[in-house]
Enzyme design. Structure first.
Site: not given
Length: 378
Positions: A43, A53, A102, A111, A113, A134, A192
């Site tokens: 996007r 991106n 889109r 929105s 994925s 991704q 632990r």
């Protein structure tokens, strides 16, 4: 509608290139699979890092790292970028992807994925399996995708997602009015475990999610017969906020995928003798003779490069001269020419490149200082 009929579905109006079709096939286990598509969601309205991106990471647009891995894997019938932004569309096409424009409905800050993938699936009914990769996972390699695809095509999984093994002790925040307390989620505080005695936990690393279109239609990325693909921590890089960027850049320079044809670009290695073939130490004999130490593994490495067709030239300079007896011996042992460079090193290397019809990207340099910023460094 059966798979064969789905293959003949009309091309959606927002497709930008011809599909590569393959018929549905059945593997040795009887599992049927058809068109597998990689879909990267990109996007244009990223808030934390604007146009994240396509921002350059180690010289490559962020989306370019995963597109290169997806295309070079050779396991997808089509590779797509789903975007609402013209500049991202142009960049996606440069890296060999097709573009799904889109709608505004799935391009909002709210929105998900899954909603975007559902829209893609409705527009592309020929796609049987979607791999959502991704864009923020720049250390993804083709082999990761190849192995995950085999889980779908050969082992019958309906969904496969990437994970990384973590060794974090987790605690739950408990609120009671204004007072807060906590309780252990994955450990007994009285016992632990040591790291080596604990298998750790599988955590989604967000690199990719494979799912059939039936699952996506039901609003699921994970369902049916579900498998995971474990990635090493070194390759599990995610970029969400600006502070992640410099860390991711250092990681991708070391663990990123640079393309299957990168080694074929180098045709000449200029190797400095002093400090590379020698260890920087001078030994004195009883007769006051100076002696230098050469590592035979370096000589073996030169031989390996020569077998691969790379020319190696040994170099010295006025700052780091090589005694003639040593130069003659090294040339004899390696079969390499030894050249002495003056103070105008770049001009001399450019003349050498012209003689051999080479450009800068085909030349690598191994030494203490680069001759020029244009050549590759080993």
């Amino acid at each position: 509608m059966d798979t064969a009929r789905k293959k003949d579905a009309a091309e959606p109006s927002n497709s930008h290139s011809a599909k590569r079709k393959r018929p549905a096939s059945t593997d040795e286990g009887g599992h049927r699979h058809g068109h597998i598509a990689a879909v990267i969601l990109a996007r244009g309205g990223s808030k934390a890092i604007p146009l994240k991106n396509i921002r350059r990471l180690a010289g490559v647009p962020l989306i370019g790292w995963v597109l290169r891995a997806a295309v070079d894997s050779g396991v997808f019938d089509s590779v797509w970028v789903s975007t609402d932004h013209d500049e991202i569309e142009r960049e996606a096409k440069k890296w060999g992807a097709r573009v799904h424009r889109r709608s505004a409905k799935v391009s909002k800050d709210t929105s998900t994925s899954l909603e975007t993938l559902q829209e893609f699936s409705r527009h592309h009914p020929e796609v049987d399996v979607i791999c959502n990769i991704q864009a923020t996972s720049p250390c993804l390699h083709p082999d990761h995708l190849k192995e995950a695809v085999e889980m779908i095509t050969k082992k019958g999984y309906e969904s496969v997602f990437s994970v990384v093994r973590r060794y974090h002790f987790r605690w739950l925040e408990v609120k009671n009015g204004e007072a807060t307390s906590t309780k252990a989620l994955n450990l007994n505080p009285a016992k632990r475990p040591r790291r080596q005695d604990w298998a750790g936990e599988l955590c989604e690393n967000g690199s990719f999610y494979f799912a059939t279109k039936e699952l996506i239609g039901k609003g699921l990325l994970q369902g049916g017969k579900t498998g995971y693909f474990e990635m090493e921590p070194a390759y599990s890089v995610d970029i969400d906020v600006d502070i992640d960027w410099p860390v991711a850049e250092q990681r991708v320079l070391r663990f990123g995928y640079f393309g299957k044809d990168k080694p074929e670009l180098l045709r000449l290695l200029l190797c400095n003798v002093s400090g590379c073939l020698t260890d920087g130490q001078v030994y004195m004999s009883a007769g006051a003779e100076e002696m230098l130490s050469i590592n035979y593994r370096d000589l073996a490495g030169i031989t390996m490069l020569q077998r691969e067709g790379m020319e190696v030239i040994l170099i010295s300079s006025s700052e780091n001269p090589v005694p003639k007896p040593l130069a003659d011996k090294l040339s004899q042992k390696t079969g390499c020419e030894l050249r002495h460079l003056t103070e105008q090193k770049q001009l001399e290397v450019e003349r050498l490149m012209k003689e051999k019809n080479l450009v800068w990207k085909e030349v690598a340099y191994l030494g203490m200082r680069a001759i020029t910023g244009n050549m590759s460094l080993f």
